[in-house]
Design an enzyme around this catalytic site. Sequence first.
Site, mmCIF file in Angstrom:
data_model
loop_
_atom_site.group_PDB
_atom_site.id
_atom_site.type_symbol
_atom_site.label_atom_id
_atom_site.label_comp_id
_atom_site.label_asym_id
_atom_site.label_seq_id
_atom_site.Cartn_x
_atom_site.Cartn_y
_atom_site.Cartn_z
ATOM 1 N N GLU B 130 1.674 -5.654 4.853
ATOM 2 C CA GLU B 130 0.182 -6.007 5.099
ATOM 3 C C GLU B 130 0.152 -5.481 6.090
ATOM 4 O O GLU B 130 -1.431 -5.144 6.067
ATOM 5 C CB GLU B 130 0.256 -7.482 5.935
ATOM 6 C CG GLU B 130 0.138 -9.045 4.240
ATOM 7 C CD GLU B 130 -1.439 -8.680 3.973
ATOM 8 O OE1 GLU B 130 -1.468 -7.892 3.360
ATOM 9 O OE2 GLU B 130 -1.642 -10.063 4.569
ATOM 10 N N THR B 183 -10.554 -4.550 5.697
ATOM 11 C CA THR B 183 -9.837 -5.067 6.838
ATOM 12 C C THR B 183 -9.920 -4.634 8.059
ATOM 13 O O THR B 183 -10.165 -5.168 9.738
ATOM 14 C CB THR B 183 -8.309 -4.991 6.333
ATOM 15 O OG1 THR B 183 -8.298 -6.012 5.075
ATOM 16 C CG2 THR B 183 -7.666 -6.669 7.367
#
Lengths: 316, 316
Positions: B130, B183
């Site tokens: 991630e 993001t």
Amino acid sequence: MESTKISIFCPATIANLSCGFDVLGMALEGIGDRMNVSLTQEKGVQITRITGGDLPMEAEKNVAGVAALALLDAAHYQGGVAIEIEKNILPGSGIGSSAASAAGAVWAINKLLGDPFTPLQLVGFASLGEALASGSPHADNVAPALYGGITLIRSYDPLDIAKVHCPPLLHAALLHPQIELKTSDSRSILKRTISLEKGIRQWGNVGGLITGLFTEDYGLISRSLEDRIIEPLRSLLIPGFDDLRQAALKAGALGFGISGSGPSVFALTTGPEVALNTEKSLINCYQSLGIPFKTYTSAINHRGVRLWNYQTDSVK
Amino acid sequence: MESTKISIFCPATIANLSCGFDVLGMALEGIGDRMNVSLTQEKGVQITRITGGDLPMEAEKNVAGVAALALLDAAHYQGGVAIEIEKNILPGSGIGSSAASAAGAVWAINKLLGDPFTPLQLVGFASLGEALASGSPHADNVAPALYGGITLIRSYDPLDIAKVHCPPLLHAALLHPQIELKTSDSRSILKRTISLEKGIRQWGNVGGLITGLFTEDYGLISRSLEDRIIEPLRSLLIPGFDDLRQAALKAGALGFGISGSGPSVFALTTGPEVALNTEKSLINCYQSLGIPFKTYTSAINHRGVRLWNYQTDSVK
């Protein structure tokens, strides 16, 4: 005609529970005030007797009086009430002394009037009493005092309260250093902004504590009893705070923190024996400091304010 | 010798759930990737095929590859793995596309190696994947992808994860506006400090949501699905956000918010019918905007990544 006098127990409470600043609170079984409340034909609120604390007798200056007046006003009640207060919770101790009086007054009057108001409404009235004591209508002591167990104030506007599951083994040990520390001073030491990072940690801990309480996971409860926002500031006002924490954790407590705005500190434990051990450790730790103090251990009160007895006298 | 290939389903996930920024997440049953993973004699990670997304094949640049390498390294495994990824979760959609790949890779390899690691350790490895995608090793998608249901990250340091009860009626409707929103951009719009007042409201809501989930109190869940910190900023990047919210709530949804860092938005509902109604309302609302979009409805996935099948071939 008849006159009914109601005698009640009003529990002490621990607000915040470390991570849950302004939102979490817990009621105690072993420490509390006693109040006698009766309806009167005379309009208004008369505080007829206060023992155990040097508190104002005028209704408008007394937290129980202000809370009672708010309820009577909302009920459009034509008569009044007489209130006797036997304080066992020392005012200014940080374990919900004013909340016990405010919660007790509204609970008793509501009972005498035939329960016209919901517990949520009672919290609203009692919070007005709290506002007199601390300058803000916080509800994190009056909510557990009225609901019992552990309560969450999800929101103040609108007021939204939920009861959180309380594992049966949970006990508390408390130490009250007898120093003066006003709620308003404890609030003024706080900063108005926090870092997003600390905020995330705090709501992670609130989530962890509540999850731990529902699943009775004492390890998770222990890890979640952490406050990196308020405690580092307020603990500066409590002599010996860090040593007390170490003593409590060494004695096997799940966690340790400031009760409400202090100066009392609390430890949560699994079972009464660990609570007694923790109390001993707190006493040992504090004896050398030369500050007078009191200690307590207590089970959790699951019912909130409760009836001791009714007395009905014929009045000529 | 034998070669075992494992075929798995990797669920999409909704991170944050409005109030639980960086700490809460939920796995979905109806949307997910498929991955095939097998052990190889050759050391390292080979990504042999990716369909459904234009993603890097080099292990060091692929989230599944990075997560897999971290696990293999910790396991001191002498061989390697081959990974095929069939993406159904569009990269950049905000419903845990990279998390599904990272979680799937570590789950499958752990299975093939005989489960040497705990789910908590798997989250740690997957978070490293991630970090490649978003610049920070957040775990609020990989945790629900691995644990299933609703998860809470109490703490990132040390990593501490708890599973929250998920009421059986809970369903989700989602709309993915097909705009690009990284993001890292969604994170840079955030402020580094928040007011204490908003912090209190947020941890009250996190407490309320978790209490509502455990007690299956859908009213409390609904009232707690509120975010006054992140959503007011991030929603500026999502065209039509306020209209979508109104459409979802009008259709009977419990709450509405941004899925993770967006651009997908989600609504939670009680039961599949309200989810379908909500999806219809979201479609009606968005059709006039001229932005391509996809919608989904889904039950909650309670198991996390799961096995589809094992294939064992004799290799000459």
